[in-house]
Design an enzyme around this catalytic site. Sequence first.
Site, PDB file in Angstrom:
ATOM      1  CE  LYS A 113      -0.760   0.033   4.977  1.00  0.00           C
ATOM      2  NZ  LYS A 113      -1.436  -0.719   6.030  1.00  0.00           N
TER       3      LYS A 113
ATOM      4  NE  ARG B  71      -6.215  -0.243  11.048  1.00  0.00           N
ATOM      5  CZ  ARG B  71      -5.240  -0.341  10.154  1.00  0.00           C
ATOM      6  NH1 ARG B  71      -4.493   0.717   9.870  1.00  0.00           N
ATOM      7  NH2 ARG B  71      -4.990  -1.484   9.542  1.00  0.00           N
TER       8      ARG B  71
HETATM    9  C1  LIG Z   1      -0.589  -1.488   6.566  1.00  0.00           C
HETATM   10  C2  LIG Z   1      -0.922  -2.784   7.155  1.00  0.00           C
HETATM   11  C3  LIG Z   1       0.084  -3.734   7.365  1.00  0.00           C
HETATM   12  C4  LIG Z   1       1.542  -3.465   7.069  1.00  0.00           C
HETATM   13  O1  LIG Z   1       2.094  -2.547   7.954  1.00  0.00           O
HETATM   14  P1  LIG Z   1       3.655  -2.187   7.897  1.00  0.00           P
HETATM   15  O2  LIG Z   1       3.876  -1.360   9.104  1.00  0.00           O
HETATM   16  O3  LIG Z   1       3.878  -1.435   6.628  1.00  0.00           O
HETATM   17  O4  LIG Z   1       4.408  -3.452   7.929  1.00  0.00           O
HETATM   18  C5  LIG Z   1      -0.290  -4.952   7.889  1.00  0.00           C
HETATM   19  N1  LIG Z   1      -1.579  -5.227   8.186  1.00  0.00           N
HETATM   20  C6  LIG Z   1      -2.568  -4.345   8.003  1.00  0.00           C
HETATM   21  C7  LIG Z   1      -3.960  -4.725   8.355  1.00  0.00           C
HETATM   22  C8  LIG Z   1      -2.276  -3.095   7.481  1.00  0.00           C
HETATM   23  O5  LIG Z   1      -3.264  -2.218   7.292  1.00  0.00           O
END
Ligand SMILES: *Cc1c(COP(=O)(O)O)cnc(C)c1O
Length: 365
Positions: free
Chosen positions: A36, A131
């Site tokens: 992302k 969250r």
């Molecule tokens: C963004 C996200 C991740 C990855 O997070 P990083 O800190 O970039 O490793 C993993 N799980 C969910 C649900 C996320 O939204």
Amino acid sequence: METPRIEIDLGKISYNANKLKGLYGSRGISIMGVTKVVCGDPKVAETLVRSGLNILADSRLSNIKRMQDAGIRARFVLLRSPALSQVESVVKHVDISLNSELVVIEELSKYALQNNIRHKIILMVELGDLREGIIPEVLLDTVKKVKKMKGIVIAGIGTNLTCYGGVAPDSEKMRTLSALARDIEDIFNLELEFISGGNSANYLWFVSSENLERINNLRIGESIFLGCETVEGKPIPLLFTDAFILVAEVIEVKDKPLKSYGTINQDAFGNTPEFADTKTMRRAILNIGLQDVILSDLKPSINIGALGGSSDHMIVEDFDQVLKVGDEVMFTLNYEALLRVMTSSSVIKNYNQVKEKQYIQSFYH
Ligand SMILES: *Cc1c(COP(=O)(O)O)cnc(C)c1O
């Protein structure tokens, strides 16, 4: 080459992805590559797949479609809970989605049946970060209901920490998730493919825990791209922290007063600037602005200090008085900066591919 641009070192990304896959894999933890922060950039996605990450995860369906349209072959995971309005597209484009709402899973089931698909889901569990996630006390009841829904396969459970509430994924949280996984498997005679303990914040737990319990998966973005863990924000040993470099160009250099003069009004964003001093300073203007990035999220490679900026300009103090018009200035980026720069259509993306062997040499010499 034109500016502003971001230099993307696919070799360093590949190196980091490989090292992390090896590190976590050595103790039974698979990783999903989270795309992302690069908006599903197909060249980066391709690099992850070539480095052995065959599951790519993204929070946005649009990014997943972008990768699929570019021909990236991987299993795709949707990280953000599907919106009710998009469940049909989710079923069609996504192999696995993360879920926490029964009404959404019911809709997924409906469209999965209509399209003759078995859609996999990972049920997200709330462990305190506040969250997304199902409250642990009702998880078993949720599993019971979901098990009855046709077209839906419970592929696992997961949790997400350190995203909103700053709650660390420590061994107590991982034990809780593992115990829930054990309960589900025992009570419902299910085998969970994924017990997904978190994200880049799980590194310190991983290296400091003798017992990883039942955790067999992590979803990793930041550690791959920026080479760091996210609880203390420290670099992970041997990983590259400079796979992405932002390059802006000097478009004006002048000695100007520190204090602006005239009747002081609001600046372009409605703040009234206050200036303390009357001395002059060497100032430079760079061609990057708030449309592309929050300027304080950038770290320059030379001795300059950001004074401020506007939509399209960054104004800096040139402490060493070295800059001239046309010079390129390089910055490393934090996660937010990388996200914005990769999203900005006015920042050119330039991909470099240095062979991994050269990196190994530069490490040890
Ligand atoms: C963004 C996200 C991740 C990855 O997070 P990083 O800190 O970039 O490793 C993993 N799980 C969910 C649900 C996320 O939204």
